[in-house]
Design a protein around this motif. Structure first.
Motif, PDB file in Angstrom:
ATOM      1  N   TRP A  33       0.705  -1.249   0.065  1.00  0.00           N
ATOM      2  CA  TRP A  33       0.048   0.251  -0.055  1.00  0.00           C
ATOM      3  C   TRP A  33       1.042   1.134  -0.111  1.00  0.00           C
ATOM      4  CZ3 TRP A  33      -0.874  -4.555   2.789  1.00  0.00           C
ATOM      5  CH2 TRP A  33      -2.105  -5.227   2.480  1.00  0.00           C
ATOM      6  N   SER A  34       0.500   2.232  -0.830  1.00  0.00           N
ATOM      7  CA  SER A  34       1.427   3.341  -0.875  1.00  0.00           C
ATOM      8  C   SER A  34       0.605   4.586  -0.463  1.00  0.00           C
ATOM      9  CB  SER A  34       1.549   3.724  -2.597  1.00  0.00           C
ATOM     10  OG  SER A  34       2.018   4.896  -2.717  1.00  0.00           O
ATOM     11  N   SER A  35       0.908   5.383   0.507  1.00  0.00           N
ATOM     12  CA  SER A  35       0.214   6.420   1.243  1.00  0.00           C
ATOM     13  C   SER A  35       0.790   7.789   1.097  1.00  0.00           C
ATOM     14  CB  SER A  35      -0.150   5.947   2.585  1.00  0.00           C
ATOM     15  OG  SER A  35      -0.717   7.098   3.520  1.00  0.00           O
ATOM     16  N   GLY A  36       0.283   8.596   0.324  1.00  0.00           N
ATOM     17  CA  GLY A  36       0.975  10.144   0.695  1.00  0.00           C
ATOM     18  C   GLY A  36       0.312  10.638   2.103  1.00  0.00           C
ATOM     19  N   THR A  37       1.414  11.074   2.885  1.00  0.00           N
ATOM     20  CA  THR A  37       1.007  11.379   4.087  1.00  0.00           C
ATOM     21  C   THR A  37       1.054  12.915   4.334  1.00  0.00           C
ATOM     22  OG1 THR A  37       3.334  11.291   4.804  1.00  0.00           O
ATOM     23  CG2 THR A  37       1.954   9.214   4.952  1.00  0.00           C
ATOM     24  N   MET A  38       1.045  13.737   3.110  1.00  0.00           N
ATOM     25  CA  MET A  38       0.852  15.038   3.163  1.00  0.00           C
ATOM     26  C   MET A  38      -0.077  15.845   2.602  1.00  0.00           C
ATOM     27  SD  MET A  38       4.073  17.525   1.736  1.00  0.00           S
ATOM     28  CE  MET A  38       3.786  16.831   0.085  1.00  0.00           C
ATOM     29  N   THR A 355     -12.115  18.675  -4.618  1.00  0.00           N
ATOM     30  CA  THR A 355     -11.198  18.298  -3.444  1.00  0.00           C
ATOM     31  C   THR A 355     -11.684  18.652  -2.025  1.00  0.00           C
ATOM     32  OG1 THR A 355      -9.627  18.557  -5.036  1.00  0.00           O
ATOM     33  CG2 THR A 355      -8.958  18.341  -2.998  1.00  0.00           C
ATOM     34  N   ASN A 356     -12.547  17.658  -1.576  1.00  0.00           N
ATOM     35  CA  ASN A 356     -12.974  18.111  -0.207  1.00  0.00           C
ATOM     36  C   ASN A 356     -12.556  16.992   0.780  1.00  0.00           C
ATOM     37  OD1 ASN A 356     -15.307  19.418  -1.606  1.00  0.00           O
ATOM     38  ND2 ASN A 356     -16.211  17.302  -2.381  1.00  0.00           N
ATOM     39  N   LEU A 357     -11.601  17.651   1.412  1.00  0.00           N
ATOM     40  CA  LEU A 357     -10.789  17.089   2.592  1.00  0.00           C
ATOM     41  C   LEU A 357     -11.536  16.211   3.676  1.00  0.00           C
ATOM     42  CD1 LEU A 357      -8.648  19.008   1.196  1.00  0.00           C
ATOM     43  CD2 LEU A 357      -7.568  18.867   3.404  1.00  0.00           C
ATOM     44  N   ASP A 358     -11.211  15.024   3.649  1.00  0.00           N
ATOM     45  CA  ASP A 358     -12.193  14.147   4.737  1.00  0.00           C
ATOM     46  C   ASP A 358     -11.274  13.114   5.192  1.00  0.00           C
ATOM     47  OD1 ASP A 358     -14.169  13.174   5.913  1.00  0.00           O
ATOM     48  OD2 ASP A 358     -14.983  12.264   4.153  1.00  0.00           O
ATOM     49  N   TYR A 359     -10.335  13.356   6.421  1.00  0.00           N
ATOM     50  CA  TYR A 359      -9.551  12.535   6.898  1.00  0.00           C
ATOM     51  C   TYR A 359     -10.265  11.711   8.062  1.00  0.00           C
ATOM     52  CZ  TYR A 359      -5.531  10.353   9.164  1.00  0.00           C
ATOM     53  OH  TYR A 359      -4.591   9.308   9.662  1.00  0.00           O
ATOM     54  N   PRO A 364      -2.884   9.889  14.465  1.00  0.00           N
ATOM     55  CA  PRO A 364      -1.443   9.906  14.587  1.00  0.00           C
ATOM     56  C   PRO A 364      -0.847   9.720  16.066  1.00  0.00           C
ATOM     57  CG  PRO A 364      -1.856  11.425  13.179  1.00  0.00           C
ATOM     58  CD  PRO A 364      -2.995  11.219  13.782  1.00  0.00           C
ATOM     59  N   PRO A 365      -0.080   9.403  16.531  1.00  0.00           N
ATOM     60  CA  PRO A 365       0.539   8.140  15.859  1.00  0.00           C
ATOM     61  C   PRO A 365      -0.107   6.819  15.888  1.00  0.00           C
ATOM     62  CG  PRO A 365       1.707   8.265  18.035  1.00  0.00           C
ATOM     63  CD  PRO A 365       0.531   9.314  17.718  1.00  0.00           C
ATOM     64  N   PHE A 366       0.127   6.221  14.762  1.00  0.00           N
ATOM     65  CA  PHE A 366      -0.462   5.064  14.391  1.00  0.00           C
ATOM     66  C   PHE A 366       0.430   3.875  14.034  1.00  0.00           C
ATOM     67  CE2 PHE A 366      -1.715   7.359  10.844  1.00  0.00           C
ATOM     68  CZ  PHE A 366      -1.133   6.660   9.921  1.00  0.00           C
TER      69      PHE A 366
END
Ligand code: NFE
Ligand code: MG
Length: 578
Positions: A33-38, A355-359, A364-366
């Motif tokens: 799995w590839s995750s962009g964290t920013m 682009t509706n941000l929805d985290y 974190p931290p996890f």
């Protein structure tokens, strides 16, 4: 028992990337799995602005591919306004993009990727005489004497003796996965240092045509610096004889470094890692948007790099790409930290992008991503629903498929030298080698563009800017367009909607989003993910060099890949930077 291996952050890249891999008891990667964290919001400020200014903001999406977003942006505005640019401007842009390729690719190879293959500490054991003999056997590069390599080795030894490896700290030195003999390691370390000086000097080309580097200037309608025949001193505001002479020298230096250092080093290093030509392909679908128009006609058949899609490695069929077709390019957010008003499982064409941000991820931290749900700040772009890889490998394949002679010859020669079949290119090392081959193709082509520019100037054709549509009162009240190019990391496009002379909507879909995006609504993995699931077994999960090799072969840039657009220009969220 399966094991979860987490690499976060992946270093020697641009931006913030996390990779998680699930391995079998034997170390084989069974899931990735590839995750962009920013997340960042630079494009928000484009809303409501003058489209002629957009390039200057869009260019700041990234500090690595420092000019590509400027080019895509001016092209988007020109496409929207049906704005033609003079042939000289086309040639100048080609030279600037070409210089960006060669600069970026050399830096990637030596400074971001080489240490996945080169053991710096082993170089201390090398015999400088034998290193000299090795270097001279593969290249005519002048700096190859025993004394030269002995000096490099002394410098390196000083670092190590002081316990300060500095830029070389924290590698997996001594790992049995490193296969180069000490002499090849010393040669590569020497060239790592050489490339640092070289890259600083060759960017002068951008300063001549665009005033500075990084982030040179551009202008909608042409090139920013006029050509002057009169001035005999180097001027900051125009391109003159002295400036053109520097450009010529830079092109020669680029060609020399590619031919005498980068290309032979790539082939030499690759010859010790042939098993890396058998893994890391991934999806087998490749896409290019095309680039390097050589005249002002906009006729794609005249571009150096053709546009198209290759599916399932089938080089006999090139599928056409239409960036204006809402059914062709779509971005999905099924596993991304965004919501769509049309529903989480729908795809949207960039003209209608949201682009509706929805985290929704864990706080974190996890320890582990919740990959069944959302796990990345990257979207998942698809072409007609297909996962496609973009970048140097896609371009070299496209050039081969189209029968572009220099590319076919170069590919065949490299394969012969390494004693490998064509299938070998569909791999981690194939991707890395493709980047080197296209550097040579582009560096060689730069001479052609330079000569054409000089020939135009000799004929008295000096125009670099067309003012026909500069005045917004000549624009339609609503216009939309797409500006595309081949950035070093792959196909890049910006979509713009202009209303009453101002930017109404702006969307960029960038190479690293195509390559690094997460699974889509159908569960299909992105290219990074698929590549890691293609025959990788970790020898030591605590030193996941194999993951680094394959991920670095794509040359990730997550700053490019994550950016935020809101069609209404409203503040989306407050992001605390830590
Ligand atoms: Ni930030 Fe970029 C390039 C663009 S990225 S480096 O090349 O566009 O994927
Ligand atoms: Mg985008």
């Amino acid at each position: 028992m399966t094991q979860r291996v987490v690499v976060d952050p992946v270093t020697r890249i641009e931006g913030h990337l996390r990779i998680e891999a699930e391995t079998s008891p034997g170390g084989e990667i069974t899931g990735a799995w590839s995750s962009g964290t920013m997340v960042r919001g630079i494009e928000l400020i484009l809303q409501g602005r003058d489209p002629r200014d957009a390039w200057a903001f869009a260019q700041r999406i990234c500090g690595v591919c420092t000019l590509v977003h400027g080019i895509a942006s001016v092209r988007a505005v020109e496409d929207a306004l049906d704005y033609q640019i003079p042939p000289n401007a086309q040639l100048i842009r080609n030279l600037m993009i070409g210089a960006q390729y060669v600069h970026d690719h050399v830096m990637h190879f030596y400074h971001l990727h080489a240490l996945d293959w080169v053991d710096v500490v082993s170089a201390l054991k090398a015999d400088p005489k034998a290193t000299s003999a090795l270097a001279q056997s593969i290249s005519s590069y002048a700096k190859s004497s025993p004394g030269y390599f002995s000096d490099v080795q002394k410098k390196l030894k000083t670092f190590v003796d002081q316990g300060q490896l500095g830029i070389f700290a924290n590698g997996y030195w001594g790992s049995p996965l490193y296969k180069l003999p000490p002499e090849a390691n010393l040669m590569a370390v020497a060239h790592y240092l050489e490339a640092l000086t070289w890259q600083r000097e060759v960017v002068q080309l951008h300063a001549i045509f665009g005033g500075k580097n990084p982030h040179p200037n551009f202008v909608v309608g042409g090139a920013p610096a006029p050509i002057s025949l009169d001035a005999d001193t180097l001027a900051a505001t125009s391109v003159n004889v002295q400036g053109l002479e520097i450009v010529k020298n830079v092109i020669a230096r680029m060609q020399a470094f590619v031919n005498e250092v980068y290309l032979p080093d790539t082939l030499a290093i690759a010859s010790f890692y042939k098993d890396w030509f058998r893994r890391g392909e991934g999806v087998g679908n490749f896409m290019t948007f095309g680039d390097f128009p050589e005249d002002g006609t906009g006729d794609p058949s005249k571009w150096l790099i053709p546009a198209g899609v290759i599916l399932n490695r089938d080089l006999t069929t090139i599928h056409p790409v239409d960036l204006n077709d809402p059914m062709q390019v779509q971005e999905f957010v099924a596993h991304s930290y965004y919501g769509y008003s049309t529903g989480k499982d729908t795809g949207l064409h960039p003209y209608d992008g949201q682009t509706n941000l929805d985290y929704t991820g864990p706080k974190p931290p996890f320890e582990q991503l919740d990959v069944a749900k959302d796990y990345s700040w990257l979207k998942s772009p698809r072409w007609k629903g297909n996962v496609v890889e973009v970048g140097p490998l896609a371009r070299v394949l496209m050039l081969n498929a189209k029968g572009f002679e220099p590319a076919v010859e170069l590919t065949q020669k490299a394969l012969r030298q390494l004693d490998l079949p064509l299938e070998a290119v569909y791999s981690t090392m194939g991707r890395t080698a493709a980047r080197t081959l296209e550097s040579k193709i582009v560096a060689d082509q730069m001479s052609t563009w330079y000569d054409a520019l000089i020939a135009n100037i000799r004929k008295g054709e000096l125009a670099v800017f067309n003012d026909a549509k500069w005045d917004p009162s000549t624009w339609p009240s609503v216009a939309r367009g797409v500006g595309f190019m081949e950035a070093p990391r792959g196909a890049l496009a910006h979509w713009i909607v202009i209303r009453d002379g101002k930017i109404d909507n702006y969307q960029a879909v960038v190479p690293s989003t195509w390559n690094a995006g997460p699974r889509d609504e159908a569960g299909k993995p992105g290219p990074y993910e698929a590549a890691l699931m293609d025959r990788h077994t970790l020898a030591d999960p605590k030193q996941p060099l194999e993951i680094q090799r394959t991920i670095h072969s794509f040359d990730p840039c997550i700053a490019c890949a994550v950016h935020v657009v809101d069609p209404q220009g409203e503040e989306l969220t407050q992001i605390q930077v830590r």
